[in-house]
Design an enzyme around this catalytic site. Structure first.
Site, mmCIF file in Angstrom:
data_model
loop_
_atom_site.group_PDB
_atom_site.id
_atom_site.type_symbol
_atom_site.label_atom_id
_atom_site.label_comp_id
_atom_site.label_asym_id
_atom_site.label_seq_id
_atom_site.Cartn_x
_atom_site.Cartn_y
_atom_site.Cartn_z
ATOM 1 N N ALA A 107 0.858 -1.181 0.000
ATOM 2 C CA ALA A 107 0.000 0.000 0.000
ATOM 3 C C ALA A 107 0.895 1.231 0.000
ATOM 4 C CB ALA A 107 -0.875 -0.015 1.241
ATOM 5 N N GLY A 150 0.695 -5.048 0.806
ATOM 6 C CA GLY A 150 -0.421 -5.101 -0.129
ATOM 7 C C GLY A 150 -0.056 -5.738 -1.465
ATOM 8 N N GLU A 153 -0.395 -9.300 -0.895
ATOM 9 C CA GLU A 153 -1.839 -9.549 -0.735
ATOM 10 C C GLU A 153 -2.557 -9.501 -2.083
ATOM 11 O OE1 GLU A 153 -2.065 -6.417 2.180
ATOM 12 O OE2 GLU A 153 -2.552 -7.843 3.761
ATOM 13 N N GLU A 173 4.382 -5.182 7.333
ATOM 14 C CA GLU A 173 3.615 -4.130 8.014
ATOM 15 C C GLU A 173 4.047 -3.944 9.466
ATOM 16 O OE1 GLU A 173 2.335 -6.515 6.108
ATOM 17 O OE2 GLU A 173 0.881 -5.681 4.706
#
Ligand code: CAA
Length: 299
Positions: A107, A150, A153, A173
């Site tokens: 992200a 992300g 993911e 993270e």
């Protein structure tokens, strides 16, 4: 627009990055499809092309300055492209790839750093990330370089992952004082089991492509510069089958993530029985008996 015209209109860099992949596909002429427009549209964060046959859509994340960090604009473009490809009857499979250095580094940290809980909650921050999991056509992730947070993911939201031998997977993270927010604590566990997932999430370490393959996260590892071509080749193979059957296969396998074994087996058997209401099942079995290639009509 003819396919040749579409090819000519593609940006040169996009052509270069996917050309070898495209050449591995079966070279037949593709008629213009709704997806053709995607290949000439002016995108900020992605590039879209079609394989030579027009049956495989190739979406390339393209935000090199930020190692393909998944900002909100990128996700909107990605969702748009996947939705159009998914709804195009000419397309049988989609390949999602990134850049040689990064599939996606997660992200966008800078974009989200100063956001707050209430706003994130009210806007359902990251809610739109899962749209790709609603695609009915198979989506293959072709990962080179970093697939972190992300990015890992997003790769896991695809139906399977092919990795280049330079790929690095991780959920870092924890190093940012937060936790995975788009499946890293959920899909990863289903993919590799609790102990391995827990180690990755709690340590913030990265797995090499080999380690990811050994753990079952990745289906196969290829030399990095061939991974997109291999993914397109698989996409062509999938696209050569009945779209009804491939859609049902995908639906059945994905249901196994959600259901108990008994419920999953029940669902699978019902779908299997349902295939006998399709023209493609009749054609497939007739063609087998007649020792010829099946002619699918996707009905
Ligand atoms: N968000 C925003 N920008 C990022 C980014 C990210 N996730 N990852 C890299 N960038 C930017 C860097 O800030 C840098 O930009 P500037 O040149 O403007 O400084 C540029 O991309 C290049 O990055 P580096 O200089 O850091 O490249 P490197 O080769 O030295 O390191 C890396 C590569 C190890 C991937 C490192 O960039 C890194 O650790 N990135 C962050 C990875 C991460 O923590 N991802 C998880 C994000 S949180 C998340 O994804 C939550 C979720 O579950 C949804």
């Amino acid at each position: 627009m003819t396919h040749a015209a579409v090819r000519a209109a593609r940006p040169a860099t996009a052509r270069a990055s996917v050309l070898s992949a495209i050449r591995r596909g079966n070279a037949t002429t593709a008629s213009a499809s709704p997806s053709s427009a995607l290949t000439t549209r002016s995108w900020e964060y992605i590039k879209v092309s079609l394989s030579e046959t027009g049956k495989v859509g190739i979406v390339q994340l393209n935000r090199p300055k930020a190692l393909n960090a998944l900002c909100s604009g990128l996700f909107h473009e990605l969702n748009d492209a996947i939705r159009t490809l998914d709804n195009d009857p000419a397309v049988g499979a989609v390949v999602l790839t990134g850049l040689p250095k990064a599939f996606a580094a997660g992200a966008d940290i800078k974009e989200m750093a100063n956001t707050h809980f209430v706003d994130n909650y009210k806007s359902n921050f990251l809610g739109h990330w899962t749209e790709i999991t609603q695609a009915r056509k198979p989506v293959i992730a072709a990962v080179q370089g970093f697939a972190l947070g992300g990015g890992c993911e997003l790769a896991m939201m695809c139906d399977l992952i092919y990795a280049g031998d330079n790929a690095k997977f991780g959920q870092p993270e924890i190093k940012l004082g937060t936790i995975p927010g788009a499946g890293g604590s959920q899909r990863l566990v289903k993919a590799v089991g609790k102990s391995k997932a827990m180690e990755l999430v709690l340590s913030g370490n990265m797995w090499s492509a080999e380690e990811a393959e050994r753990a079952g996260l990745v289906a196969r590892v290829f030399p990095a510069d061939t991974v997109v071509a291999e993914a397109v080749k698989l996409g062509e193979q999938i696209a050569s089958y009945s779209q009804v059957a491939t859609q049902m296969c995908k639906e059945a396998v994905n249901k196994s993530f959600e259901l108990s074994l008994a419920e999953g087996l029940h669902f699978e058997r019902r779908l299997f029985q349902a295939t006998f209401a399709t023209k493609d099942q009749k054609e497939g079995m007739k063609a087998f008996a007649e020792k010829r290639a099946a002619q699918w009509t996707n009905e």
